[in-house]
Write a protein that holds these residues in place. Structure first.
Motif, PDB file in Angstrom:
ATOM      1  N   LEU B  40       0.840  -1.209   0.000  1.00 48.81           N
ATOM      2  CA  LEU B  40       0.000   0.000   0.000  1.00 48.81           C
ATOM      3  C   LEU B  40       0.871   1.254   0.000  1.00 48.81           C
ATOM      4  CD1 LEU B  40      -3.009   0.875   0.173  1.00 48.81           C
ATOM      5  CD2 LEU B  40      -2.682   1.063   2.643  1.00 48.81           C
ATOM      6  N   MET B  43       2.294   1.860  -3.405  1.00 46.77           N
ATOM      7  CA  MET B  43       1.271   2.432  -4.304  1.00 46.77           C
ATOM      8  C   MET B  43       1.120   3.936  -4.047  1.00 46.77           C
ATOM      9  SD  MET B  43       0.003  -0.118  -6.090  1.00 46.77           S
ATOM     10  CE  MET B  43      -0.372  -1.858  -6.056  1.00 46.77           C
ATOM     11  N   GLU B  44       1.071   4.310  -2.779  1.00 47.44           N
ATOM     12  CA  GLU B  44       0.896   5.729  -2.438  1.00 47.44           C
ATOM     13  C   GLU B  44       2.107   6.541  -2.882  1.00 47.44           C
ATOM     14  OE1 GLU B  44      -1.986   4.973   1.453  1.00 47.44           O
ATOM     15  OE2 GLU B  44       0.137   5.417   1.753  1.00 47.44           O
ATOM     16  N   GLU B  47       1.877   7.196  -6.546  1.00 50.47           N
ATOM     17  CA  GLU B  47       0.921   8.278  -6.813  1.00 50.47           C
ATOM     18  C   GLU B  47       1.570   9.653  -6.626  1.00 50.47           C
ATOM     19  OE1 GLU B  47      -3.158   5.974  -5.435  1.00 50.47           O
ATOM     20  OE2 GLU B  47      -2.568   7.835  -4.425  1.00 50.47           O
ATOM     21  N   GLU B  50       3.689  10.393  -9.628  1.00 51.65           N
ATOM     22  CA  GLU B  50       2.837  10.721 -10.789  1.00 51.65           C
ATOM     23  C   GLU B  50       2.325  12.157 -10.688  1.00 51.65           C
ATOM     24  OE1 GLU B  50       0.073   7.359 -10.277  1.00 51.65           O
ATOM     25  OE2 GLU B  50       0.560   6.804 -12.335  1.00 51.65           O
ATOM     26  N   ASP B  51       1.844  12.515  -9.506  1.00 56.46           N
ATOM     27  CA  ASP B  51       1.249  13.854  -9.350  1.00 56.46           C
ATOM     28  C   ASP B  51       2.311  14.949  -9.424  1.00 56.46           C
ATOM     29  OD1 ASP B  51      -1.231  12.752  -9.199  1.00 56.46           O
ATOM     30  OD2 ASP B  51      -1.385  12.845  -7.017  1.00 56.46           O
ATOM     31  N   ASP B  54       3.433  14.989 -13.042  1.00 55.50           N
ATOM     32  CA  ASP B  54       2.284  14.911 -13.960  1.00 55.50           C
ATOM     33  C   ASP B  54       2.534  13.861 -15.055  1.00 55.50           C
ATOM     34  OD1 ASP B  54      -0.248  15.499 -14.863  1.00 55.50           O
ATOM     35  OD2 ASP B  54       0.417  17.130 -16.163  1.00 55.50           O
ATOM     36  N   ILE B  55       2.843  12.670 -14.596  1.00 52.30           N
ATOM     37  CA  ILE B  55       3.145  11.567 -15.518  1.00 52.30           C
ATOM     38  C   ILE B  55       2.307  10.341 -15.143  1.00 52.30           C
ATOM     39  CG2 ILE B  55       5.519  12.301 -15.996  1.00 52.30           C
ATOM     40  CD1 ILE B  55       6.436  10.232 -13.905  1.00 52.30           C
ATOM     41  N   THR B  56       2.347   9.340 -15.991  1.00 53.13           N
ATOM     42  CA  THR B  56       1.647   8.086 -15.742  1.00 53.13           C
ATOM     43  C   THR B  56       2.669   6.980 -15.497  1.00 53.13           C
ATOM     44  OG1 THR B  56      -0.234   8.718 -17.108  1.00 53.13           O
ATOM     45  CG2 THR B  56       0.114   6.361 -16.773  1.00 53.13           C
ATOM     46  N   PRO B  58       2.441   3.069 -14.978  1.00 56.79           N
ATOM     47  CA  PRO B  58       1.629   1.837 -14.867  1.00 56.79           C
ATOM     48  C   PRO B  58       2.175   0.917 -13.776  1.00 56.79           C
ATOM     49  CG  PRO B  58       2.289   2.250 -17.146  1.00 56.79           C
ATOM     50  CD  PRO B  58       3.094   3.180 -16.288  1.00 56.79           C
ATOM     51  N   LEU B  59       1.265   0.217 -13.114  1.00 53.94           N
ATOM     52  CA  LEU B  59       1.687  -0.699 -12.047  1.00 53.94           C
ATOM     53  C   LEU B  59       2.532  -1.850 -12.591  1.00 53.94           C
ATOM     54  CD1 LEU B  59      -1.558  -0.986  -9.880  1.00 53.94           C
ATOM     55  CD2 LEU B  59       0.297   0.676  -9.751  1.00 53.94           C
ATOM     56  N   ASN B  60       2.452  -2.069 -13.899  1.00 58.06           N
ATOM     57  CA  ASN B  60       3.189  -3.191 -14.501  1.00 58.06           C
ATOM     58  C   ASN B  60       4.696  -3.115 -14.263  1.00 58.06           C
ATOM     59  OD1 ASN B  60       0.925  -2.065 -15.972  1.00 58.06           O
ATOM     60  ND2 ASN B  60       1.018  -3.920 -17.208  1.00 58.06           N
TER      61      ASN B  60
END
Lengths: 400, 80
Positions: B40, B43-44, B47, B50-51, B54-56, B58-60
């Motif tokens: 967890l 994952m945070e 995030e 990403e923020d 300002d990018i993506t 993927p969890l892959n």
């Protein structure tokens, strides 16, 4: 070493054995009614079964299953693509499609197979999936198998979904967006009107798992999308027969004609035996009942509000709104285990949920309400929690 | 375009709040094995990256990421 990764779980199991408590896989020795049973030698109120409408023990469903077993035998002994498609399966697919007012349906052997199978197949390498962070394990398993790019959006947060779709640029229009109606652990409902509005703005396909909301929400029991009035925005509905319908199995329905081709590409559908005819028959009868008897949903919600209001009045940390799933969140594992034991000793069976099954680092005493619960049973559940509070086993907001 | 070092500096700064073991963070510090981050928390953390940029992400990519350096490299590769 191969087994090292299991040591943490082995230690936890040893801790539970030391405490002489067995919350996982508690054995039910007898079912007395839809809401009462003998579990680990004790007569208990069943408050952790997802049997939302109490249909697992409905005499009409039992009779339908008995008749089907006599007519068709105990199992199909084969896959739907081989010898395992009986006319019962085909009729259920027609009936579940009609129930949702769509043209296409696939029936799976379990709910897990339905969501995992669909999520692993709909999107593939080169595609992109956006899923709610609190999605069920079957959805996570499916998207992982898909080979698509996987992006999480914050739980029940349409603004975060929009932000992530915006970042995708041209890819957003082909993205698969995955959400659930009622989330299984905390019982919170997805903000589907807002999610549908985001989908309309950016494009994409919406896959909605109504596992815990089918039968519980909506004018005719179709679920959270019907309740929110956004069914036309949903591309694929998935769900289960093991909760409101009281049996086992799963489904996916859609108006996309491509679902008929997709059917032949889903490993979880192709390479497993189809449901026993008795299961299909009881499911068909349950589906008929939830359409014909909306009062079951009314009773379910009366009971849900009664339990939620009762636990909230005790100062327990429950979710923001009443729901057929009412979870009490705790931070301390040993204290949660002791509470679970104390509830059992008072004749109340609930689910003990630990991370990662819970959506945070917290532990849950998860209660699920049934239309078959009497008000006396709901009050007995509340009274059992009250003793946890009075004995200091559980902290309340008043005490915090 | 953001370079590797800029990603790395952001990762160090952000991870300090989760540095329960008071490790001296480096490119070879493992997020789970050394820092003890839960899934967890990982994952945070993703995030936040990403923020901020300002990018993506993927969890892959996660199965290939063990260390802070791995993550900085992957994030840079994704956003070339």
């Amino acid at each position: 070493m191969l087994f090292d990764k299991f040591q943490t779980m082995a230690d936890f199991q040893a801790e539970l054995a030391e405490r002489d408590v067995a919350p996982f896989g508690a054995v039910t020795e007898e079912i007395i009614s839809a809401t009462e049973g003998i579990v680990q030698g004790r007569k208990v109120i069943l408050a952790g079964t997802n049997n939302y409408l109490g249909l697992s023990y409905d005499p009409r469903c039992i009779k339908a299953a008995q008749d089907a077993a006599e007519r068709w035998g105990t199992g199909t002994t084969g896959s739907r693509l081989a010898n395992g498609s009986f006319s019962e399966h085909q009729l259920l697919e027609e009936e579940i499609a009609a129930f949702y007012g769509v043209n296409h349906a696939i029936v799976f052997s379990t709910g897990y197979a339905a969501t995992m199978g669909m999520c692993s197949t709909l999107a593939g390498p080169g595609d992109v999936i956006l899923l709610d962070a609190d999605s069920h394990a079957s959805i996570y398993s499916g998207v992982k198998l898909s080979g698509a790019d996987i992006i999480r959006f914050k739980h029940n947060n349409p603004d975060d979904l929009a932000k992530r779709l915006n970042r995708l640029g041209d890819r957003a229009g082909q993205a698969l967006i995955i959400a659930e109606g009622i989330y299984s652990m905390l019982g919170d409902v997805a903000p589907l009107q807002e999610i549908a509005a985001v989908k309309r703005e950016y494009g994409g396909y919406l896959f909605l798992d109504e596992a815990h909301s089918m039968g519980a929400l909506g004018a005719t029991g179709r679920g959270a999308a019907q309740e929110a009035g956004i069914e036309d925005d949903v591309d694929f509905f998935a769900g289960t027969f093991s909760k409101s319908l009281g049996a086992i199995g799963g489904f996916c329905v859609s108006n996309h004609p491509e679902l008929e081709a997709i059917r032949y590409c889903i490993s979880a559908y192709i390479f497993t035996a189809s449901s026993s005819p008795s299961i299909i028959a009881s499911t068909r009868e349950s589906l008929r009942i939830i359409s014909a008897e909306p009062q079951l949903r009314e009773t379910l919600w009366d009971n849900a509000h009664r339990l939620y209001d009762g636990l909230k009045a005790l100062g327990l940390p429950v979710g923001p709104t009443a729901s057929p799933v009412v979870a009490v969140e705790m931070e301390d594992r040993p204290a949660t285990v002791e509470c679970w034991r104390a509830l059992m000793e008072q004749g109340v069976y609930v689910n003990l949920v630990v991370p990662p099954a819970s959506p945070s680092t917290n532990f849950l005493l998860r209660n699920s309400v049934s239309a078959a619960h009497s008000t006396q049973q709901i009050d007995a559940i509340i009274a059992a929690y009250a003793t946890l509070v009075s004995s200091g086993l559980i902290a309340t907001s008043a005490a915090a | 375009m953001t370079d590797y070092q800029e990603y790395l500096d952001f990762l160090y700064t952000t991870l300090e709040t989760q540095n329960k073991n008071k490790l001296e963070l480096s490119e070879t510090t493992a997020l789970v094995a050394d820092m003890g981050l839960s899934s967890l928390e990982v994952m945070e953390f993703i995030e936040k990256i990403e923020d901020h940029f300002d990018i993506t992400i993927p969890l892959n990519i996660l199965p290939d990421v063990n260390t802070i350096g791995d993550l900085a490299t992957k994030v840079k590769e994704l956003n070339l």
